[in-house]
Design a protein around this motif. Structure first.
Motif, PDB file in Angstrom:
ATOM      1  N   ASP A   1       0.822  -1.211   0.000  1.00 15.00           N
ATOM      2  CA  ASP A   1       0.000   0.000   0.000  1.00 15.00           C
ATOM      3  C   ASP A   1       0.860   1.266   0.000  1.00 15.00           C
ATOM      4  O   ASP A   1       0.557   2.234  -0.706  1.00 15.00           O
ATOM      5  N   ARG A   2       1.946   1.241   0.766  1.00 12.75           N
ATOM      6  CA  ARG A   2       2.787   2.432   0.879  1.00 12.75           C
ATOM      7  C   ARG A   2       3.624   2.700  -0.364  1.00 12.75           C
ATOM      8  O   ARG A   2       3.891   3.845  -0.710  1.00 12.75           O
ATOM      9  N   THR A   3       4.047   1.640  -1.047  1.00  9.94           N
ATOM     10  CA  THR A   3       5.025   1.808  -2.130  1.00  9.94           C
ATOM     11  C   THR A   3       4.442   1.560  -3.519  1.00  9.94           C
ATOM     12  O   THR A   3       5.190   1.492  -4.492  1.00  9.94           O
ATOM     13  N   TYR A   4       3.104   1.434  -3.615  1.00 14.30           N
ATOM     14  CA  TYR A   4       2.487   1.092  -4.906  1.00 14.30           C
ATOM     15  C   TYR A   4       2.862   2.075  -6.005  1.00 14.30           C
ATOM     16  O   TYR A   4       3.204   1.679  -7.123  1.00 14.30           O
ATOM     17  N   GLU A   5       2.789   3.355  -5.720  1.00 15.17           N
ATOM     18  CA  GLU A   5       3.034   4.357  -6.754  1.00 15.17           C
ATOM     19  C   GLU A   5       4.501   4.415  -7.166  1.00 15.17           C
ATOM     20  O   GLU A   5       4.815   4.738  -8.316  1.00 15.17           O
ATOM     21  N   ALA A   6       5.406   4.134  -6.232  1.00 18.99           N
ATOM     22  CA  ALA A   6       6.833   4.340  -6.495  1.00 18.99           C
ATOM     23  C   ALA A   6       7.539   3.099  -7.034  1.00 18.99           C
ATOM     24  O   ALA A   6       8.559   3.214  -7.717  1.00 18.99           O
ATOM     25  N   ARG A   7       7.018   1.914  -6.768  1.00 22.14           N
ATOM     26  CA  ARG A   7       7.736   0.689  -7.115  1.00 22.14           C
ATOM     27  C   ARG A   7       7.341   0.159  -8.495  1.00 22.14           C
ATOM     28  O   ARG A   7       6.186   0.268  -8.901  1.00 22.14           O
ATOM     29  N   PRO A   8       8.297  -0.462  -9.198  1.00 24.54           N
ATOM     30  CA  PRO A   8       7.963  -1.141 -10.458  1.00 24.54           C
ATOM     31  C   PRO A   8       7.010  -2.302 -10.210  1.00 24.54           C
ATOM     32  O   PRO A   8       6.986  -2.886  -9.118  1.00 24.54           O
TER      33      PRO A   8
ATOM     34  N   GLN B   1       7.028  -5.355 -11.289  1.00 26.61           N
ATOM     35  CA  GLN B   1       7.660  -6.648 -11.001  1.00 26.61           C
ATOM     36  C   GLN B   1       8.030  -6.773  -9.532  1.00 26.61           C
ATOM     37  O   GLN B   1       7.919  -7.853  -8.941  1.00 26.61           O
ATOM     38  N   GLU B   2       8.482  -5.677  -8.909  1.00 23.89           N
ATOM     39  CA  GLU B   2       8.818  -5.728  -7.488  1.00 23.89           C
ATOM     40  C   GLU B   2       7.565  -5.925  -6.637  1.00 23.89           C
ATOM     41  O   GLU B   2       7.579  -6.649  -5.643  1.00 23.89           O
ATOM     42  N   LEU B   3       6.469  -5.282  -7.039  1.00 20.34           N
ATOM     43  CA  LEU B   3       5.213  -5.454  -6.313  1.00 20.34           C
ATOM     44  C   LEU B   3       4.699  -6.885  -6.438  1.00 20.34           C
ATOM     45  O   LEU B   3       4.176  -7.459  -5.478  1.00 20.34           O
ATOM     46  N   LEU B   4       4.853  -7.459  -7.612  1.00 22.21           N
ATOM     47  CA  LEU B   4       4.452  -8.856  -7.808  1.00 22.21           C
ATOM     48  C   LEU B   4       5.320  -9.794  -6.966  1.00 22.21           C
ATOM     49  O   LEU B   4       4.841 -10.813  -6.470  1.00 22.21           O
ATOM     50  N   ARG B   5       6.589  -9.427  -6.800  1.00 21.76           N
ATOM     51  CA  ARG B   5       7.470 -10.240  -5.954  1.00 21.76           C
ATOM     52  C   ARG B   5       6.980 -10.210  -4.502  1.00 21.76           C
ATOM     53  O   ARG B   5       6.992 -11.237  -3.810  1.00 21.76           O
ATOM     54  N   LEU B   6       6.549  -9.038  -4.035  1.00 22.99           N
ATOM     55  CA  LEU B   6       5.991  -8.948  -2.682  1.00 22.99           C
ATOM     56  C   LEU B   6       4.739  -9.817  -2.545  1.00 22.99           C
ATOM     57  O   LEU B   6       4.520 -10.465  -1.522  1.00 22.99           O
TER      58      LEU B   6
ATOM     59  N   ASP C   1      -3.933  -6.057 -13.606  1.00 24.01           N
ATOM     60  CA  ASP C   1      -4.423  -4.974 -14.466  1.00 24.01           C
ATOM     61  C   ASP C   1      -3.297  -3.998 -14.802  1.00 24.01           C
ATOM     62  O   ASP C   1      -3.172  -3.542 -15.942  1.00 24.01           O
ATOM     63  N   ARG C   2      -2.493  -3.681 -13.809  1.00 18.97           N
ATOM     64  CA  ARG C   2      -1.400  -2.731 -14.046  1.00 18.97           C
ATOM     65  C   ARG C   2      -0.384  -3.310 -15.028  1.00 18.97           C
ATOM     66  O   ARG C   2       0.106  -2.600 -15.912  1.00 18.97           O
ATOM     67  N   LYS C   3      -0.094  -4.597 -14.892  1.00 26.56           N
ATOM     68  CA  LYS C   3       0.856  -5.229 -15.797  1.00 26.56           C
ATOM     69  C   LYS C   3       0.335  -5.222 -17.232  1.00 26.56           C
ATOM     70  O   LYS C   3       1.071  -4.919 -18.183  1.00 26.56           O
ATOM     71  N   ALA C   4      -0.959  -5.547 -17.396  1.00 23.65           N
ATOM     72  CA  ALA C   4      -1.553  -5.549 -18.737  1.00 23.65           C
ATOM     73  C   ALA C   4      -1.581  -4.142 -19.322  1.00 23.65           C
ATOM     74  O   ALA C   4      -1.339  -3.942 -20.518  1.00 23.65           O
ATOM     75  N   ALA C   5      -1.881  -3.155 -18.473  1.00 25.06           N
ATOM     76  CA  ALA C   5      -1.931  -1.778 -18.948  1.00 25.06           C
ATOM     77  C   ALA C   5      -0.550  -1.290 -19.387  1.00 25.06           C
ATOM     78  O   ALA C   5      -0.422  -0.568 -20.383  1.00 25.06           O
ATOM     79  N   GLU C   6       0.478  -1.681 -18.665  1.00 26.03           N
ATOM     80  CA  GLU C   6       1.838  -1.282 -19.043  1.00 26.03           C
ATOM     81  C   GLU C   6       2.220  -1.875 -20.398  1.00 26.03           C
ATOM     82  O   GLU C   6       2.842  -1.203 -21.230  1.00 26.03           O
TER      83      GLU C   6
END
Length: 245
Positions: free
Chosen positions: A49-56, A58-63, A95-100
């Motif tokens: 939640d805290r790092t959604y906007e700043a992180r790539p 792939q890193e969010l998917l790793r979390l 959704d974010r991955k598909a949009a990218e």
């Protein structure tokens, strides 16, 4: 004998010994709050939640994968609140991955249009080339503009193909998003998207709309608000295009 005579005929009273207080031993069940895996899951959800906007992405998917590993090690099922959050994050990141990817395809289509005379690379795995998507986007945008002018109801993908008169093939889901992103590339930032008028399926009617918004850099919408927001945008879209050529 006098004493014996006095006792004869009297009821005999038996005094019972009362049992003392019973000690109940309560065996405590597993304390979910003390489960180290649950604590780690909650910490990782907060980090998402805290790092959604700043992180790539792939890193969010790793979390999210790390959360899944801790979830498998829980002694008890994941509590309902955390389970809903995990499912929501999984959908949001997909959704974010598909949009990218759609944004990348749309950017590639613009670059292709600038390179006159260059032969487009053939699509791979039944995917459309960027050049093909750019051409089809012109057709789709025209159809959606006419639909908005005439106050039409949203189309599903099959209806859109019929209106295209055979020019629109069956598309991979990612190509559907890329095509609508390209079709709405010319929409002003303060206007509703023409893609508002395209449904994806009965099971997930807002999938395409959500992904197209992300592909065009528009603010993501919470799951609880997207249906109402989209209905209002569709109404506003018809009002804008009613007298527009």
């Amino acid at each position: 004998m006098d004493d014996l005579d006095r006792l004869i005929g009297r009821p005999i009273t038996v005094t019972s010994v009362k049992a003392g207080p019973r000690t109940v031993v309560v065996v405590p069940g597993p304390d979910k709050k003390k489960d180290p895996n649950l604590r780690k899951i909650r910490r990782l959800l907060g980090e998402l939640d805290r790092t959604y906007e700043a992180r790539p992405t792939q890193e969010l998917l790793r979390l999210l994968d790390e959360i899944g590993e801790h979830r498998n090690q829980l002694a008890q099922p994941l509590p309902a609140v955390e389970a809903k959050l995990v499912d929501r994050w999984r959908r949001r990141l997909e959704d974010r991955k598909a949009a990218e990817r759609s944004t990348q395809v749309a950017a590639a289509s613009r670059n292709t249009a600038l390179k006159a005379g260059r032969t487009a690379e053939p699509p791979q795995d039944d995917r459309l080339s960027a050049e093909s998507i750019a051409k089809l986007a012109v057709i789709v945008r025209s159809i959606l503009k006419d639909l908005a002018r005439n106050g039409g109801t949203p189309l599903n993908w099959g209806d859109l193909r019929v209106r295209a008169g055979g020019q629109l093939p069956s598309l991979h889901p990612d190509d559907q998003v890329a095509l609508l992103v390209a079709a709405d590339r010319g929409t002003l930032a303060d206007e509703p998207l023409l893609s508002t008028l395209v449904d994806s399926s009965v099971a997930a009617p807002h999938r395409l709309y959500r992904q197209v918004r992300l592909g065009l850099g528009r603010k993501p919408l919470p799951d609880t608000e997207i249906e109402t927001h989209r209905a209002m945008e569709a109404l506003r879209l018809r009002q804008i295009w009613r007298y527009r050529q």
